[in-house]
Design a protein around this motif. Structure first.
Motif, PDB file in Angstrom:
ATOM      1  N   TYR A 117      32.067  29.476  39.623  1.00 14.22           N
ATOM      2  CA  TYR A 117      33.137  30.126  38.867  1.00 14.22           C
ATOM      3  C   TYR A 117      32.762  30.231  37.382  1.00 14.22           C
ATOM      4  N   GLU A 118      32.181  29.184  36.828  1.00 12.55           N
ATOM      5  CA  GLU A 118      31.775  29.216  35.419  1.00 12.55           C
ATOM      6  C   GLU A 118      30.755  30.326  35.167  1.00 12.55           C
ATOM      7  N   LYS A 119      29.869  30.582  36.139  1.00  8.59           N
ATOM      8  CA  LYS A 119      28.901  31.680  36.005  1.00  8.59           C
ATOM      9  C   LYS A 119      29.616  33.027  35.965  1.00  8.59           C
ATOM     10  N   ILE A 120      30.706  33.149  36.722  1.00  7.11           N
ATOM     11  CA  ILE A 120      31.491  34.387  36.707  1.00  7.11           C
ATOM     12  C   ILE A 120      32.073  34.599  35.313  1.00  7.11           C
ATOM     13  N   GLU A 121      32.654  33.564  34.733  1.00  7.11           N
ATOM     14  CA  GLU A 121      33.230  33.687  33.391  1.00  7.11           C
ATOM     15  C   GLU A 121      32.173  34.042  32.348  1.00  7.11           C
ATOM     16  N   LYS A 122      30.949  33.601  32.547  1.00  3.19           N
ATOM     17  CA  LYS A 122      29.863  33.907  31.612  1.00  3.19           C
ATOM     18  C   LYS A 122      29.250  35.280  31.865  1.00  3.19           C
ATOM     19  N   GLY A 123      29.675  35.952  32.934  1.00 10.79           N
ATOM     20  CA  GLY A 123      29.121  37.256  33.273  1.00 10.79           C
ATOM     21  C   GLY A 123      27.776  37.163  33.958  1.00 10.79           C
ATOM     22  N   GLU A 124      27.448  35.995  34.482  1.00 14.62           N
ATOM     23  CA  GLU A 124      26.159  35.774  35.141  1.00 14.62           C
ATOM     24  C   GLU A 124      26.246  35.939  36.655  1.00 14.62           C
ATOM     25  N   ALA A 125      27.452  36.048  37.183  1.00 11.15           N
ATOM     26  CA  ALA A 125      27.654  36.228  38.627  1.00 11.15           C
ATOM     27  C   ALA A 125      28.807  37.204  38.832  1.00 11.15           C
ATOM     28  N   ASP A 126      28.752  37.927  39.930  1.00 12.46           N
ATOM     29  CA  ASP A 126      29.774  38.919  40.248  1.00 12.46           C
ATOM     30  C   ASP A 126      30.966  38.255  40.926  1.00 12.46           C
ATOM     31  N   ILE A 127      32.104  38.915  40.881  1.00 19.43           N
ATOM     32  CA  ILE A 127      33.312  38.484  41.578  1.00 19.43           C
ATOM     33  C   ILE A 127      33.850  39.692  42.331  1.00 19.43           C
ATOM     34  N   THR A 128      34.293  39.470  43.545  1.00 21.68           N
ATOM     35  CA  THR A 128      34.775  40.575  44.368  1.00 21.68           C
ATOM     36  C   THR A 128      36.168  41.025  43.919  1.00 21.68           C
ATOM     37  N   ILE A 129      36.487  42.255  44.286  1.00 24.12           N
ATOM     38  CA  ILE A 129      37.826  42.778  44.025  1.00 24.12           C
ATOM     39  C   ILE A 129      38.864  41.899  44.715  1.00 24.12           C
ATOM     40  N   SER A 130      38.571  41.466  45.939  1.00 30.25           N
ATOM     41  CA  SER A 130      39.550  40.647  46.658  1.00 30.25           C
ATOM     42  C   SER A 130      39.804  39.329  45.928  1.00 30.25           C
ATOM     43  N   ASN A 131      38.786  38.733  45.337  1.00 40.14           N
ATOM     44  CA  ASN A 131      39.004  37.493  44.585  1.00 40.14           C
ATOM     45  C   ASN A 131      39.772  37.757  43.296  1.00 40.14           C
ATOM     46  N   LEU A 132      39.537  38.890  42.656  1.00 40.37           N
ATOM     47  CA  LEU A 132      40.335  39.247  41.474  1.00 40.37           C
ATOM     48  C   LEU A 132      41.799  39.448  41.871  1.00 40.37           C
ATOM     49  N   MET A 133      42.021  40.022  43.054  1.00 43.64           N
ATOM     50  CA  MET A 133      43.388  40.208  43.543  1.00 43.64           C
ATOM     51  C   MET A 133      44.064  38.868  43.784  1.00 43.64           C
ATOM     52  N   LYS A 134      43.325  37.901  44.326  1.00 44.57           N
ATOM     53  CA  LYS A 134      43.887  36.561  44.567  1.00 44.57           C
ATOM     54  C   LYS A 134      44.327  35.918  43.256  1.00 44.57           C
ATOM     55  N   ILE A 135      43.478  36.009  42.244  1.00 44.55           N
ATOM     56  CA  ILE A 135      43.800  35.421  40.933  1.00 44.55           C
ATOM     57  C   ILE A 135      45.008  36.132  40.326  1.00 44.55           C
ATOM     58  N   ALA A 136      44.989  37.458  40.345  1.00 43.33           N
ATOM     59  CA  ALA A 136      46.089  38.230  39.756  1.00 43.33           C
ATOM     60  C   ALA A 136      47.417  37.873  40.419  1.00 43.33           C
ATOM     61  N   HIS A 137      47.422  37.807  41.737  1.00 46.53           N
ATOM     62  CA  HIS A 137      48.655  37.490  42.461  1.00 46.53           C
ATOM     63  C   HIS A 137      49.151  36.089  42.095  1.00 46.53           C
ATOM     64  N   LYS A 138      48.253  35.119  42.107  1.00 46.64           N
ATOM     65  CA  LYS A 138      48.658  33.738  41.851  1.00 46.64           C
ATOM     66  C   LYS A 138      49.250  33.560  40.461  1.00 46.64           C
ATOM     67  N   TYR A 139      48.699  34.273  39.472  1.00 49.05           N
ATOM     68  CA  TYR A 139      49.126  34.059  38.092  1.00 49.05           C
ATOM     69  C   TYR A 139      50.023  35.171  37.545  1.00 49.05           C
ATOM     70  N   GLY A 140      50.479  36.069  38.432  1.00 46.32           N
ATOM     71  CA  GLY A 140      51.507  37.040  38.065  1.00 46.32           C
ATOM     72  C   GLY A 140      51.076  38.135  37.108  1.00 46.32           C
ATOM     73  N   ILE A 141      49.831  38.593  37.229  1.00 43.07           N
ATOM     74  CA  ILE A 141      49.391  39.733  36.420  1.00 43.07           C
ATOM     75  C   ILE A 141      48.870  40.808  37.351  1.00 43.07           C
ATOM     76  N   SER A 142      48.601  41.976  36.830  1.00 40.23           N
ATOM     77  CA  SER A 142      48.070  43.039  37.682  1.00 40.23           C
ATOM     78  C   SER A 142      46.557  42.899  37.804  1.00 40.23           C
ATOM     79  N   THR A 143      46.058  43.307  38.944  1.00 41.00           N
ATOM     80  CA  THR A 143      44.613  43.292  39.180  1.00 41.00           C
ATOM     81  C   THR A 143      43.910  44.148  38.127  1.00 41.00           C
ATOM     82  N   GLU A 144      44.528  45.266  37.761  1.00 39.71           N
ATOM     83  CA  GLU A 144      43.925  46.177  36.787  1.00 39.71           C
ATOM     84  C   GLU A 144      43.721  45.520  35.429  1.00 39.71           C
TER      85      GLU A 144
END
Length: 185
Positions: free
Chosen positions: A37-64
């Motif tokens: 996860y830390e590599k994702i925040e540093k831009g060193e690893a990719d994250i899927t759209i589905s994982n971005l959707m999971k984060i957005a849903h959990k924390y009440g923001i839009s995926t966009e």
């Protein structure tokens, strides 16, 4: 692509900082180890759209907001003219164009997804996310792998499925496949 990964990573870090979320919690939300996860925040690893959707849903923001840094403003309607939706190329093979990015509180994510053919590829990355998904093939042909089955879909075909089941797609032939992807929880 590399610049987009860094920007998404910065937005994830900003969300975590604002909400005082530990790295371990964010990693657990998407089912990966904290180091990855830390590599994702540093831009060193990719994250899927589905994982971005999971984060957005959990924390009440839009995926966009995570993908495009776009905050929705429209409350009555939102129009996207042909070819004008905000888009992101996730990899050389996948491009997502949002059709709902400007509508506040949208209940579904709707994208036009373009998948480039990958000659000789036999391993397909599969992902999962909460809810259900509807795909309508606009152009081309694809193989959709879902729940241990392979389903061939051609222009005009559609499928509605449980997106908690591992699923992935592959363009068939030498032309890209373009489809409407509608996800809802």
């Amino acid at each position: 692509m590399e610049d987009q990964l860094k920007q998404i990573g910065e937005r994830l870090r900003g969300l975590r900082d604002v909400l005082d979320i530990p790295v371990s919690e964010m990693a657990e939300t998407i089912g990966i180890d904290p180091e990855k996860y830390e590599k994702i925040e540093k831009g060193e690893a990719d994250i899927t759209i589905s994982n971005l959707m999971k984060i957005a849903h959990k924390y009440g923001i839009s995926t966009e907001e995570l993908i495009f840094a776009e905050t929705p403003h429209m409350k009555s309607y939102f129009v996207v003219r042909k070819g004008q939706g905000v888009s992101i190329e996730r990899t050389k093979a996948y491009k997502y164009q949002s059709l709902v990015s400007g509508f506040v509180g949208h209940k579904a994510d709707v994208f036009i997804v373009t998948v480039e053919p990958k000659p000789g590829v036999s391993t397909i990355y599969k992902n999962t996310h909460q809810g259900q998904e509807f795909n309508l093939i606009l152009e081309g042909k694809m193989e959709l792998y879902i729940g241990g089955k392979t389903i061939v879909l051609e222009e005009g075909d559609s499928i509605y499925f449980d997106s908690t089941k591992p699923h992935g797609m592959l363009a068939v032939g030498d032309k890209p496949v373009k489809f409407l992807a509608f996800t809802v929880e």
